[in-house]
Design a protein around this motif. Structure first.
Motif, PDB file in Angstrom:
ATOM      1  N   GLN B  69      39.106   2.585 -23.236  1.00  0.00           N
ATOM      2  CA  GLN B  69      39.901   1.648 -22.436  1.00  0.00           C
ATOM      3  C   GLN B  69      39.828   2.011 -20.956  1.00  0.00           C
ATOM      4  OE1 GLN B  69      43.767   1.763 -24.406  1.00  0.00           O
ATOM      5  NE2 GLN B  69      43.526  -0.406 -24.873  1.00  0.00           N
ATOM      6  N   THR B  74      41.004  -1.014 -18.855  1.00  0.00           N
ATOM      7  CA  THR B  74      42.053  -1.803 -19.505  1.00  0.00           C
ATOM      8  C   THR B  74      43.165  -0.934 -20.090  1.00  0.00           C
ATOM      9  OG1 THR B  74      40.842  -1.776 -21.587  1.00  0.00           O
ATOM     10  CG2 THR B  74      40.482  -3.655 -20.151  1.00  0.00           C
ATOM     11  N   HIS B  75      43.222   0.348 -19.737  1.00  0.00           N
ATOM     12  CA  HIS B  75      44.251   1.197 -20.352  1.00  0.00           C
ATOM     13  C   HIS B  75      45.622   0.854 -19.751  1.00  0.00           C
ATOM     14  CE1 HIS B  75      46.462   4.597 -21.822  1.00  0.00           C
ATOM     15  NE2 HIS B  75      45.424   4.955 -22.551  1.00  0.00           N
ATOM     16  N   PRO B  76      46.590   0.525 -20.603  1.00  0.00           N
ATOM     17  CA  PRO B  76      47.879   0.074 -20.065  1.00  0.00           C
ATOM     18  C   PRO B  76      48.684   1.171 -19.377  1.00  0.00           C
ATOM     19  CG  PRO B  76      47.928   0.160 -22.464  1.00  0.00           C
ATOM     20  CD  PRO B  76      46.529   0.408 -22.066  1.00  0.00           C
ATOM     21  N   ASP B  77      48.397   2.421 -19.652  1.00  0.00           N
ATOM     22  CA  ASP B  77      49.166   3.496 -19.018  1.00  0.00           C
ATOM     23  C   ASP B  77      48.440   4.111 -17.834  1.00  0.00           C
ATOM     24  OD1 ASP B  77      51.389   3.274 -20.600  1.00  0.00           O
ATOM     25  OD2 ASP B  77      50.534   4.509 -22.179  1.00  0.00           O
ATOM     26  N   PRO B 104      56.128   4.684 -20.922  1.00  0.00           N
ATOM     27  CA  PRO B 104      54.693   4.412 -21.029  1.00  0.00           C
ATOM     28  C   PRO B 104      54.388   3.570 -22.267  1.00  0.00           C
ATOM     29  CG  PRO B 104      55.063   6.733 -20.584  1.00  0.00           C
ATOM     30  CD  PRO B 104      56.405   6.120 -20.826  1.00  0.00           C
ATOM     31  N   TYR B 105      53.345   2.745 -22.154  1.00  0.00           N
ATOM     32  CA  TYR B 105      53.020   1.811 -23.229  1.00  0.00           C
ATOM     33  C   TYR B 105      52.709   2.544 -24.532  1.00  0.00           C
ATOM     34  CZ  TYR B 105      50.855  -2.304 -25.378  1.00  0.00           C
ATOM     35  OH  TYR B 105      50.540  -3.362 -26.197  1.00  0.00           O
ATOM     36  N   HIS B 106      51.865   3.555 -24.434  1.00  0.00           N
ATOM     37  CA  HIS B 106      51.537   4.301 -25.646  1.00  0.00           C
ATOM     38  C   HIS B 106      52.525   5.422 -25.889  1.00  0.00           C
ATOM     39  CE1 HIS B 106      48.105   2.039 -26.697  1.00  0.00           C
ATOM     40  NE2 HIS B 106      47.469   2.289 -25.571  1.00  0.00           N
ATOM     41  N   ARG B 110      51.710   8.632 -18.521  1.00  0.00           N
ATOM     42  CA  ARG B 110      51.212   7.563 -17.656  1.00  0.00           C
ATOM     43  C   ARG B 110      50.555   8.204 -16.438  1.00  0.00           C
ATOM     44  NH1 ARG B 110      55.285   3.661 -17.187  1.00  0.00           N
ATOM     45  NH2 ARG B 110      56.587   5.461 -16.924  1.00  0.00           N
TER      46      ARG B 110
END
Lengths: 369, 330
Positions: B69, B74-77, B104-106, B110
């Protein structure tokens, strides 16, 4: 993918998920709506990584599959299509999605579906089931008190707290605090979580079904999932420790004033017309034995004053508040009469509906002169 | 995303790898050094190391979902903030504060990368300070800056500063050769880039040497052509963008330097070894003292253009001086 479905159902689903479509994002895929057709159902999803919303509707699935297309255009197109039955088919060759309804036809370019971060429902033992009207009541009566300023992020959300047999929601911006509590019918484990105000507003907007329904909340450390009817909402939580709101609520008051809520709201709104330019929107309240004198003074504009009948138990008192903080609660109190409880002109006051111990609103006065 | 992709900077890289291994990561690091050295690449690899979910081995593993990602962006964090126009604005920092307030998303960490953080406006920097002072749990800030002295000292003092230095031509040439570039091209790019990988790759791109060749033509015309160059060349240079003009002037200066090097017979020091055949005949027209004067004239113009000088007038003045130097008694 090849499906057909009812227009009003699809419109409902698009309206439900559209708030989660990302607007400002470096990732184009997040501006899309994800469609997943399988076994007689069509699932729509949108996410901006902060909140994700999924809505499932019935559809006639001729060919299962997944597609993603521009959320903005899909939403507009669905809203304006003529006719009742919408046909959606994807073409692999030119990577377009054909939407037909009546004599109208659209071909929207598709986005790469494999890049879409599909929502994974939270699998957690921490769950809570409540009635939708209860949850909506909790949100509507408190969320307006949240801070809009990101500088203190913890106050940009509402605290949802389950403690013993009660469920509570608390919101504050440090100048005022709203607390609504309700007894829980079924037992649940204790929890505290801070849900972003944006998601609470959205939830209150979505929870408007005519028939009462159950809402299930499931949570883990960093997120909460909310499931009701055909909708699933997944939101990230605000991190941090919510301050102890109990310390803010004065244990007793020396003065209690009972006022007609509607008259009071109208009067405060009128008087605050002249206060609006000021920095703190200051309106003065002079509580007398049988009336309240509400006044504002703006040296650049002029003065206003109005009296409202009231019943007082305690000492006469003059105190000033930010008028917005008063009108906010009066608009949400949903009661004929309210009790305005005060101590001194510099200590926090409370506004409550008469005979309702479950709703508390605390407001700090403004120092004048 | 692997550590091996980074050319040079062995000191910084080993320090970052030690941080990852030991788990003792400061909440904010500042990568300082000229642009084009690979600071952003290092920042992304370090971020991948912090967010990598792949097993026990060295992180980043390059193969897990998180690493992929990050490679795709595209990594959300992983939040990357770059300047919006000329500066990093306060609205961007406010959006960052909003994001930083959320878990953090995951759920475990972050990373925030601020590219060219010296472009923060004062307001934005002060706003950032608040997050830097009370960082949300498990958030790591990576700031990059080519001119860290412009940053507010209050920001710098909250970061662990890691300095990136230009690569030696040898390391850079080897890196470029390993990437598949021919030896001679790699040597020219490595020498001309001043040890900056990004610059070297830009020079190797098609048309990457166009400005250098233009500079070479100008230098040749000084001795071979007539006085009309003093009016024609500035008119042409005036049409260039400020960045390209600065680069062209610096190439003129480097080519004059190479003439000097050839005069003193130290060919191995040439920055433009591929031009040596063109430059060698020109040395007959120059002597060391006049080359020094010419180089000084270019330097003076570079300084003037760095302030608010009129491009065309400054260039005309420079060419008059260059012609004086090139043609003794002109």
């Amino acid at each position: 993918m090849k499906i057909s479905c009812q227009k009003d159902q699809l419109h409902h689903a698009v309206q439900t998920v559209q708030k989660a479509i990302a607007t400002k994002t470096p990732l184009p895929i997040l501006t899309g709506i994800y469609l997943n057709a399988q076994g007689g159902k069509l699932e729509l999803q949108a996410t901006d990584y902060e909140v994700g919303i999924s809505c499932t509707i019935d559809s006639n699935v001729e060919e299962a599959g997944t597609v993603v297309m521009s959320g903005r255009f899909f939403q507009e197109v669905v809203r304006r299509l003529p006719g009742d039955t919408i046909h959606i088919a994807s073409s692999q060759e030119d990577r377009t999605i054909q939407i037909t309804c009546g004599s109208s036809q659209f071909n929207l370019l598709s986005l790469p579906a494999e890049e879409f971060p599909v929502l994974k429902p939270i699998s957690s033992d921490n769950t809570l089931t409540v009635k939708d009207d209860l949850l909506r009541e909790l949100i509507k009566k408190t969320v307006f008190a949240c801070a809009a300023d990101e500088a203190r992020p913890i106050f940009t959300g509402g605290l949802l707290e389950v403690e013993g047999p009660e469920i509570r929601m608390v919101a504050t911006n440090t100048h005022r605090l709203a607390l609504r509590q309700q007894p829980l019918l079924s037992a649940a484990s204790n929890v505290k979580m801070i849900i972003p105000a944006k998601i609470l507003h959205e939830l209150a907007r979505l929870l408007v079904a005519e028939d009462p329904q159950e809402v299930t909340l499931a949570w883990q450390k960093n997120q909460v999932g909310i499931q009701y009817d055909d909708v699933y909402i997944n939101s990230r939580l605000i991190e941090g420790q919510f301050p102890d709101y109990r310390k803010v609520i004065p244990p007793s008051y020396s003065t209690a004033v009972t006022i007609q809520a509607e008259d009071f709201l109208d009067a405060v709104e009128r008087v605050s017309l002249l206060a609006r330019d000021g920095e703190y929107n200051v309106v003065k309240f002079n509580f007398k034995q049988d009336h309240v004198l509400i006044s504002s003074n703006n040296p650049d504009v002029g003065k206003a004053c109005e009296t409202v009948a009231s019943r007082m138990d305690g000492n006469e008192l003059e105190i000033a508040f930010n008028a917005k903080y008063i009108t906010d609660i009066l608009k949400n109190i949903a009661a004929d009469e309210l009790v305005f409880s005060l101590n001194t002109s510099l200590s926090p006051a409370s506004i409550k509906p008469v005979n309702d111990e479950n709703y508390t609103y605390i407001i700090t006065p403004v120092r004048t002169g | 995303m692997r550590w091996e992709e980074i050319a040079g900077h062995s000191g910084v890289v080993s320090m970052l790898r030690t941080m990852l291994r030991s788990g003792q990561v400061p909440h904010a690091v500042l990568f300082a050094g000229p642009s084009g050295l690979g600071k952003m690449l290092t920042a992304r690899v370090f971020a991948a190391g912090l967010l990598c979910t792949g097993g026990q081995g060295e992180k980043p593993c390059g193969g897990c979902a998180a690493c992929r990602q990050i490679t795709q962006g595209t990594h959300p964090d992983l939040l990357e903030l770059a300047s919006d126009g000329a500066s990093l604005k306060i609205d961007q920092i406010r959006a960052l504060q909003h994001e930083a307030a959320l878990a953090p998303y995951h759920g475990f960490r972050r990373v925030v990368i601020l590219e060219e953080s010296e472009r923060l406006t004062t307001q934005a920097a002060n706003s950032l300070l608040k997050v830097l002072e009370e960082p949300p749990t498990e958030t790591v800030f990576i700031l990059t800056a080519s001119s860290p002295h412009i940053l507010l000292s209050t920001v710098v003092s909250r970061c662990r500063v890691l300095s990136f230095r230009p690569l030696t031509p040898k390391v850079l040439t080897e890196f470029l050769a390993a990437k598949g570039w021919g030896a001679s091209e790699a040597t020219v790019a490595a020498r001309l880039s001043g040890g900056r990988v990004g610059k070297a790759l830009a020079l190797l791109a098609p048309e990457g040497l166009a400005l250098r060749d233009r500079a070479a033509t100008i230098v040749a015309a000084l001795t071979a052509g007539g006085p009309e160059i003093a009016w024609e060349a500035p008119a042409a240079l005036d049409k260039l963008e400020a960045k390209d003009l600065a680069e062209c002037l610096s190439h003129i200066s480097l080519i004059l330097r190479d003439l000097f090097v050839l005069l003193s017979g130290q060919e191995e020091l040439l920055l433009n070894p591929d031009l040596s055949d063109r430059l060698r005949p020109m040395t007959a027209e120059w002597d060391e003292e006049r080359l020094c004067r010419a180089i000084a004239a270019v330097a003076e113009t570079q300084r003037a253009l760095g302030t608010n000088a009129n491009t065309r007038l400054a260039c005309e003045a420079m060419f008059i001086k260059l012609l004086e130097a090139a043609k003794e008694g002109y």
